[in-house]
Enzyme design. Structure first.
Site, mmCIF file in Angstrom:
data_model
loop_
_atom_site.group_PDB
_atom_site.id
_atom_site.type_symbol
_atom_site.label_atom_id
_atom_site.label_comp_id
_atom_site.label_asym_id
_atom_site.label_seq_id
_atom_site.Cartn_x
_atom_site.Cartn_y
_atom_site.Cartn_z
ATOM 1 N N CYS A 1 1.705 -13.097 4.727
ATOM 2 C CA CYS A 1 2.758 -12.988 3.705
ATOM 3 C C CYS A 1 3.669 -14.211 3.628
ATOM 4 O O CYS A 1 3.965 -14.725 2.546
ATOM 5 C CB CYS A 1 3.587 -11.734 3.956
ATOM 6 S SG CYS A 1 4.042 -11.490 5.685
ATOM 7 N N HIS B 1 10.910 -11.500 2.287
ATOM 8 C CA HIS B 1 11.044 -12.595 3.256
ATOM 9 C C HIS B 1 11.754 -13.793 2.600
ATOM 10 O O HIS B 1 11.465 -14.129 1.444
ATOM 11 C CB HIS B 1 9.664 -13.101 3.704
ATOM 12 C CG HIS B 1 8.887 -12.142 4.553
ATOM 13 N ND1 HIS B 1 9.410 -10.989 5.087
ATOM 14 C CD2 HIS B 1 7.590 -12.204 4.992
ATOM 15 C CE1 HIS B 1 8.466 -10.371 5.801
ATOM 16 N NE2 HIS B 1 7.364 -11.081 5.758
HETATM 17 N N1 LIG Z 1 3.461 -5.476 5.709
HETATM 18 C C1 LIG Z 1 3.282 -6.728 5.272
HETATM 19 O O1 LIG Z 1 4.185 -7.464 4.825
HETATM 20 C C2 LIG Z 1 1.940 -7.302 5.311
HETATM 21 C C3 LIG Z 1 1.754 -8.482 4.653
HETATM 22 C C4 LIG Z 1 0.512 -9.053 4.687
HETATM 23 C C5 LIG Z 1 -0.509 -8.418 5.329
HETATM 24 N N2 LIG Z 1 -0.310 -7.253 5.981
HETATM 25 C C6 LIG Z 1 -1.448 -6.632 6.650
HETATM 26 O O2 LIG Z 1 -1.858 -5.488 5.908
HETATM 27 C C7 LIG Z 1 -2.381 -4.513 6.802
HETATM 28 C C8 LIG Z 1 -1.631 -3.196 6.615
HETATM 29 O O3 LIG Z 1 -0.273 -3.376 6.930
HETATM 30 P P1 LIG Z 1 0.815 -2.223 6.701
HETATM 31 O O4 LIG Z 1 2.110 -2.890 6.873
HETATM 32 O O5 LIG Z 1 0.527 -1.472 5.434
HETATM 33 O O6 LIG Z 1 0.509 -1.226 7.952
HETATM 34 P P2 LIG Z 1 0.973 0.277 8.193
HETATM 35 O O7 LIG Z 1 2.152 0.622 7.329
HETATM 36 O O8 LIG Z 1 1.081 0.434 9.652
HETATM 37 O O9 LIG Z 1 -0.287 1.174 7.666
HETATM 38 C C9 LIG Z 1 -1.547 1.072 8.234
HETATM 39 C C10 LIG Z 1 -2.540 1.966 7.481
HETATM 40 O O10 LIG Z 1 -3.843 1.614 7.947
HETATM 41 C C11 LIG Z 1 -4.576 2.790 8.223
HETATM 42 N N3 LIG Z 1 -5.547 2.484 9.276
HETATM 43 C C12 LIG Z 1 -5.332 1.947 10.499
HETATM 44 N N4 LIG Z 1 -6.480 1.831 11.189
HETATM 45 C C13 LIG Z 1 -7.463 2.280 10.375
HETATM 46 C C14 LIG Z 1 -8.860 2.434 10.507
HETATM 47 N N5 LIG Z 1 -9.523 2.111 11.617
HETATM 48 N N6 LIG Z 1 -9.546 2.938 9.446
HETATM 49 C C15 LIG Z 1 -8.906 3.291 8.319
HETATM 50 N N7 LIG Z 1 -7.589 3.175 8.133
HETATM 51 C C16 LIG Z 1 -6.864 2.686 9.151
HETATM 52 C C17 LIG Z 1 -3.550 3.824 8.648
HETATM 53 O O11 LIG Z 1 -4.112 5.086 8.421
HETATM 54 P P3 LIG Z 1 -3.323 6.486 8.741
HETATM 55 O O12 LIG Z 1 -2.215 6.534 7.728
HETATM 56 O O13 LIG Z 1 -4.327 7.546 8.519
HETATM 57 O O14 LIG Z 1 -2.841 6.375 10.152
HETATM 58 C C18 LIG Z 1 -2.369 3.460 7.724
HETATM 59 O O15 LIG Z 1 -2.472 4.154 6.503
HETATM 60 C C19 LIG Z 1 -2.263 -5.105 8.207
HETATM 61 O O16 LIG Z 1 -3.486 -5.737 8.530
HETATM 62 C C20 LIG Z 1 -1.174 -6.123 8.049
HETATM 63 O O17 LIG Z 1 -1.260 -7.145 8.991
HETATM 64 C C21 LIG Z 1 0.896 -6.669 5.975
#
Ligand SMILES: NC(=O)c1ccc[n+]([C@@H]2O[C@H](COP(=O)([O-])OP(=O)(O)OC[C@H]3O[C@@H](n4cnc5c(N)ncnc54)[C@H](OP(=O)(O)O)[C@@H]3O)[C@@H](O)[C@H]2O)c1
Length: 340
Positions: A128, A243
């Site tokens: 990000c 950010h």
């Molecule tokens: N937040 C940011 O600013 C941002 C920016 C760029 C990239 N990212 C990336 O985007 C991704 C998601 O981030 P987030 O902030 O949305 O995380 P989050 O709020 O913690 O949500 C994670 C989601 O992934 C699901 N999940 C985890 N392991 C899984 C698996 N093995 N199979 C299927 N689903 C799975 C979870 O399912 P359940 O709900 O069923 O537990 C949950 O719905 C990460 O890789 C992160 O590094 C985030």
């Protein structure tokens, strides 16, 4: 117009925003299937969605899979990303697991859409803080070449995921009330604090964190110039979303301040707010929920011949993740790279 069968994998901060962005942009979906770890029903903006458990078979009838599961060996991309490609889906992955693989384009559509032409089914969405920085700086690179970037970030807790957002909210209630706060998302309490650590120490860059190294190596890959020198300090601040970044950029060739301002004002995806005397500049509160990368405080660095300073703010969940991923899919459709 063709319609596509779309899967969103993960329905946390980024997955929820992916569904919202797909709907807001009228993405041509004939089917929108949410997959996560466990089955349930989720309500997003008043609409109810059935969430199915992620399995390899779930990708057999999917054209585009937007991954937003957690990173690492138990995360969705490592478990199912390439399997989804084998079953015929185009994958756009938000996590860091495959961003540096030579066969995986790392794309910000305003900057390097051409990299999509050599895709092998799996495309990575950059980090990000890197996305917003390159949207602002790539036009300057095209005009004069970037020699060096020194950046400090002020990153919102939404970048860590939904659990960290809930933790900041609970600390805002607990600390002033004298209750012992829950401290799990970060090594320290984030409320009323500023933490100069995002990720652990990187094994190849002693003293630098993993987030800082992402800004170094991803910037070079996206802009396509391994000679660009980058130093980053990434800091977590008690902001819910968006950010901010203080960027010092040194160019190879001379540009006037007026030229830099003109280039930024006409840069795709950039909105300039730059009137210091009226206290007008990009703010996290302005960027929250918006698509643009906001740039302001544009000034000539008096300490270095061809260097400029600027302040850059963007919604890390939208342009820093969900929106950029959807824009990649839209660009691939436009370029005829996704077959129906
Ligand atoms: N937040 C940011 O600013 C941002 C920016 C760029 C990239 N990212 C990336 O985007 C991704 C998601 O981030 P987030 O902030 O949305 O995380 P989050 O709020 O913690 O949500 C994670 C989601 O992934 C699901 N999940 C985890 N392991 C899984 C698996 N093995 N199979 C299927 N689903 C799975 C979870 O399912 P359940 O709900 O069923 O537990 C949950 O719905 C990460 O890789 C992160 O590094 C985030």
């Amino acid at each position: 117009m063709s319609q596509y069968r779309v899967a969103v994998v993960g329905v946390g901060m980024v997955g929820t925003e992916l569904v919202r962005v797909l709907r807001q942009r009228n993405f041509p979906c004939s089917k929108l299937q949410i997959l996560a770890r466990r089955a349930r029903t989720e309500t997003i903006d008043g609409n109810s969605y059935e969430v199915l458990p992620t399995t390899a078979e779930a990708f057999s009838d999917i054209d585009i899979a937007l991954f937003a599961g957690t990173e690492g060996e138990k995360g969705a991309s490592q478990l199912y990303g390439w399997e989804a490609v084998r079953r015929g889906a185009i994958v756009v992955d938000n996590g860091a697991d495959f961003r540096l693989e030579p066969n995986v384009p790392l794309v910000v559509p305003e900057v390097n859409a051409d990299a999509l032409k050599s895709h092998q089914g799996f495309i990575a969405n950059p980090n990000c803080s890197t996305i917003q920085m390159v949207v602002a700086l790539a036009p300057l690179h095209r005009a004069a070449g970037i020699k060096r970037i020194v950046v400090s970030t002020f990153q919102a807790v939404s970048g860590t995921g939904s659990q960290a957002v809930e933790e900041l909210k609970s600390q805002i209630a607990d600390v002033p009330a004298g209750r012992k706060p829950k401290v799990e998302a970060y090594p320290h309490q984030i409320f009323n604090n500023v933490i100069p650590q995002i990720g652990g120490e990187h094994k190849d860059y002693p003293g630098y964190t993993s987030e800082e190294v992402k800004m170094i190596v991803e910037t070079r890959k996206i802009i396509g110039d391994q000679d660009i020198q980058v130093s980053a300090t990434c800091v977590r601040v008690p902001i819910l979303n968006a950010h901010s970044e203080s960027i010092n950029v040194e160019l190879n060739k001379k540009l006037s301040l007026a030229q830099v301002k003109e280039i930024l004002a006409s840069a795709p995806g950039v909105k300039v707010i730059d009137d210091l005397r009226s206290s007008k500049y990009p703010l996290a509160m302005i960027a929250d929920g918006r698509d643009d990368v906001f740039v302001g405080r544009i000034r000539k660095d008096p300490s270095c011949e061809n260097a400029f300073d600027l302040w850059c703010v963007a919604d890390n969940i939208r342009k820093g993740a969900a929106l950029n991923a959807v824009q990649i899919a839209e660009k691939m459709i436009e370029m005829g790279l996704i077959k129906k």
